[in-house]
Design a protein around this motif. Structure first.
Motif, mmCIF file in Angstrom:
data_model
loop_
_atom_site.group_PDB
_atom_site.id
_atom_site.type_symbol
_atom_site.label_atom_id
_atom_site.label_comp_id
_atom_site.label_asym_id
_atom_site.label_seq_id
_atom_site.Cartn_x
_atom_site.Cartn_y
_atom_site.Cartn_z
ATOM 1 N N UNK A 200 0.820 -1.222 0.000
ATOM 2 C CA UNK A 200 0.000 0.000 0.000
ATOM 3 C C UNK A 200 0.852 1.270 0.000
ATOM 4 N N UNK A 201 0.484 2.136 -0.893
ATOM 5 C CA UNK A 201 1.229 3.385 -1.047
ATOM 6 C C UNK A 201 0.275 4.551 -0.781
ATOM 7 N N UNK A 202 0.700 5.500 0.072
ATOM 8 C CA UNK A 202 -0.146 6.679 0.315
ATOM 9 C C UNK A 202 0.509 7.919 -0.240
ATOM 10 N N UNK A 203 -0.328 8.807 -0.770
ATOM 11 C CA UNK A 203 0.178 10.090 -1.262
ATOM 12 C C UNK A 203 -0.197 11.169 -0.257
ATOM 13 N N UNK A 204 0.795 11.820 0.293
ATOM 14 C CA UNK A 204 0.542 12.861 1.282
ATOM 15 C C UNK A 204 1.210 14.160 0.864
ATOM 16 N N UNK A 205 0.665 15.259 1.305
ATOM 17 C CA UNK A 205 1.343 16.518 1.002
ATOM 18 C C UNK A 205 0.451 17.714 1.235
ATOM 19 N N UNK A 206 1.026 18.864 1.015
ATOM 20 C CA UNK A 206 0.325 20.121 1.192
ATOM 21 C C UNK A 206 -0.807 20.210 0.159
ATOM 22 N N UNK A 207 -1.826 20.960 0.476
ATOM 23 C CA UNK A 207 -2.928 21.099 -0.478
ATOM 24 C C UNK A 207 -2.430 21.741 -1.779
ATOM 25 N N UNK A 208 -2.947 21.260 -2.881
ATOM 26 C CA UNK A 208 -2.604 21.777 -4.213
ATOM 27 C C UNK A 208 -1.210 21.350 -4.727
ATOM 28 N N UNK A 209 -0.570 20.402 -4.026
ATOM 29 C CA UNK A 209 0.771 19.975 -4.449
ATOM 30 C C UNK A 209 0.722 19.110 -5.705
ATOM 31 N N UNK A 210 -0.446 18.485 -5.945
ATOM 32 C CA UNK A 210 -0.583 17.638 -7.132
ATOM 33 C C UNK A 210 -0.782 16.165 -6.809
ATOM 34 N N UNK A 255 -5.335 17.183 1.699
ATOM 35 C CA UNK A 255 -4.107 17.975 1.779
ATOM 36 C C UNK A 255 -3.959 18.670 3.122
ATOM 37 N N UNK A 256 -2.731 18.963 3.479
ATOM 38 C CA UNK A 256 -2.483 19.722 4.698
ATOM 39 C C UNK A 256 -2.383 21.208 4.375
ATOM 40 N N UNK A 257 -2.527 22.011 5.393
ATOM 41 C CA UNK A 257 -2.320 23.454 5.242
ATOM 42 C C UNK A 257 -1.868 23.989 6.595
ATOM 43 N N UNK A 258 -1.138 25.115 6.588
ATOM 44 C CA UNK A 258 -0.722 25.645 7.890
ATOM 45 C C UNK A 258 -1.959 26.131 8.642
ATOM 46 N N UNK A 259 -1.862 26.106 9.953
ATOM 47 C CA UNK A 259 -2.962 26.507 10.831
ATOM 48 C C UNK A 259 -4.243 25.739 10.531
#
Ligand SMILES: Nc1nc2c(ncn2[C@@H]2O[C@H](COP(=O)(O)OP(=O)(O)OP(=O)(O)O)[C@@H](O)[C@H]2O)c(=O)[nH]1
Ligand SMILES: [Mg+2]
Length: 379
Positions: A200-210, A255-259
């Motif tokens: 299993x592979x997960x894609x994680x990252x900041x919002x709008x990263x693609x 996606x993640x975002x600050x605050x």
């Protein structure tokens, strides 16, 4: 039609511990959040102070300036980049004359999530987060409303009684939603058990990263991707069959975002727990974004909080088609283990897939892919 678009003034307060760049990025991001929520920023107000004013968040002079701005621009809404305490919210609303909606960044993010949630699970998670956010603010709401209804007589008694009633209603609803989530969580666990034995592979990252664009490119699917913050709220899992008939599962995430409001993180914990079950994490970053470093800091601290920072991972510097040679060199110095890819243009994707496949341990796990999971995968 322009007249239907909600016009917004954004307000920021830079405390002295924040660098001007960090502050600026946060404000630019706030404008994008407003746009993602369907509004239009028409003005912006900034203040630098050692710390916020307890009663009104910004100073008295700035508040007067804001009042003037709101009136002269005839704007509907004011959005603050930081969380406002209930008392601050009330005081600012009063100063603005009670006609203008005042919200903070958390409320705005919750609003975007509410408008994007599609599955029953996401809807419950968002509503739960909204109620948890609203609960402590009910206290501020009642005296305010009773004032609107005129006079101070009776304002305390009925206000407080009403407040208690409202709190109980909210508490009951919160409890009900939590019960529903526990049930969904159980189904999720069963589903995850079925997926054990698969890579299993997960894609994680900041919002709008693609992330969603990459999921589509790697698995040839069509999850929604768009140039809006929080395009994905209901993460998809897609399967990929390699040339040897082995099947891998790829899961997209929110996606993640600050605050990011902590209530949201809490209620999306179960969705993110899927990432915790994965064998490999692809961290997707937007290489063309000037704040890539801050974005990665946010992602890493979330991974730590989720206690999955020990997992195998690959850092992907996406949108490589948008950067010049100079930026590419600077980034490769900074992130020597990062891989440049372009999810939309295809750069580096074949090599990435080879790298992923090379991490699949040898063994008999592939034999476990009998027919099965298709429906549960395509949720
Ligand atoms: N130029 C370029 N644009 C890209 C690339 N990858 C994604 N995009 C664009 O970036 C925007 C965001 O892409 P998404 O895939 O929706 O991003 P995401 O990480 O899933 O975003 P959220 O779901 O909001 O967290 C879209 O407009 C994509 O077309 C890329 O490699 N190059
Ligand atoms: Mg997405």
């Amino acid at each position: 039609m322009p007249s239907e678009i909600e016009t917004v003034v954004i307000v920021g307060l830079r405390t002295l511990d924040q660098s001007p760049d960090f502050y600026e990025e946060s404000m630019v991001e706030l404008s994008r959040l407003v746009y993602s929520a369907g509004g239009k920023v028409i003005s912006r107000l900034d203040q630098t102070r050692e710390k916020p004013v307890p009663a009104t968040f910004i100073g008295k002079g700035k508040l007067d300036e804001l009042t003037e701005l709101v009136q002269s621009d005839n704007c509907h809404t004011v959005v603050f980049d930081d969380d406002l305490k209930p008392v601050q919210l009330r005081n600012i609303e009063t100063a603005l004359g009670g006609e203008t909606k005042v919200i903070d960044r958390s409320a705005l993010i919750l609003d975007i999530f509410a408008s994007r949630a599609r599955t029953a699970e996401a809807k419950i998670q968002v509503e739960l987060a909204q109620l948890e956010y609203m609960r402590p603010r009910l206290a501020g709401l009642w005296p305010h409303l009773s004032r609107q209804y005129g006079g101070s007589i009776g304002a305390r008694g009925p206000g407080e009684t009403q407040l208690e009633t409202d709190r109980r209603v909210v508490d009951r609803r919160i409890a009900g939603l939590k019960r529903k989530l526990v049930k969904i969580e159980r189904q999720r666990k069963t589903r995850m058990k079925r997926r054990r034995g698969m890579f299993r592979v997960s894609l994680l990252g900041y919002t709008n990263a693609g992330k969603s664009t990459l999921l589509n490119a790697l698995t040839n699917s069509k999850a929604f991707a768009g140039d809006k913050l929080f395009a994905t709220l209901d993460p998809r899992t897609r399967s990929y069959c390699d040339p040897w008939g082995r099947r891998l599962l790829f899961t997209d995430t929110v996606g993640f975002i600050r605050k990011l409001p902590h209530h949201l993180v809490e209620s999306f914990r179960s969705t993110l727990s899927e990432a915790g079950e994965s064998d490999l994490i692809l961290i997707v970053a937007d290489a063309s974004h000037p704040a890539i470093e801050d974005h990665l800091d946010v992602v890493h601290s979330e991974l730590e909080r989720m206690e999955i920072d020990d997992r195998q991972r690959i850092l992907l510097l996406n949108k490589s088609d948008l950067i010049d040679e100079f930026t590419r060199i600077a980034l490769s110095r900074k992130y020597p283990h990062g891989r440049f890819i372009s999810a939309s243009e295809g750069e580096g994707l074949v090599e990435l897939m080879e790298e992923i496949l090379s991490r699949v341990p040898a063994g008999d796990w592939a034999g476990e892919f009998v027919e099965p999971v298709k429906d549960s995968i395509r949720e």
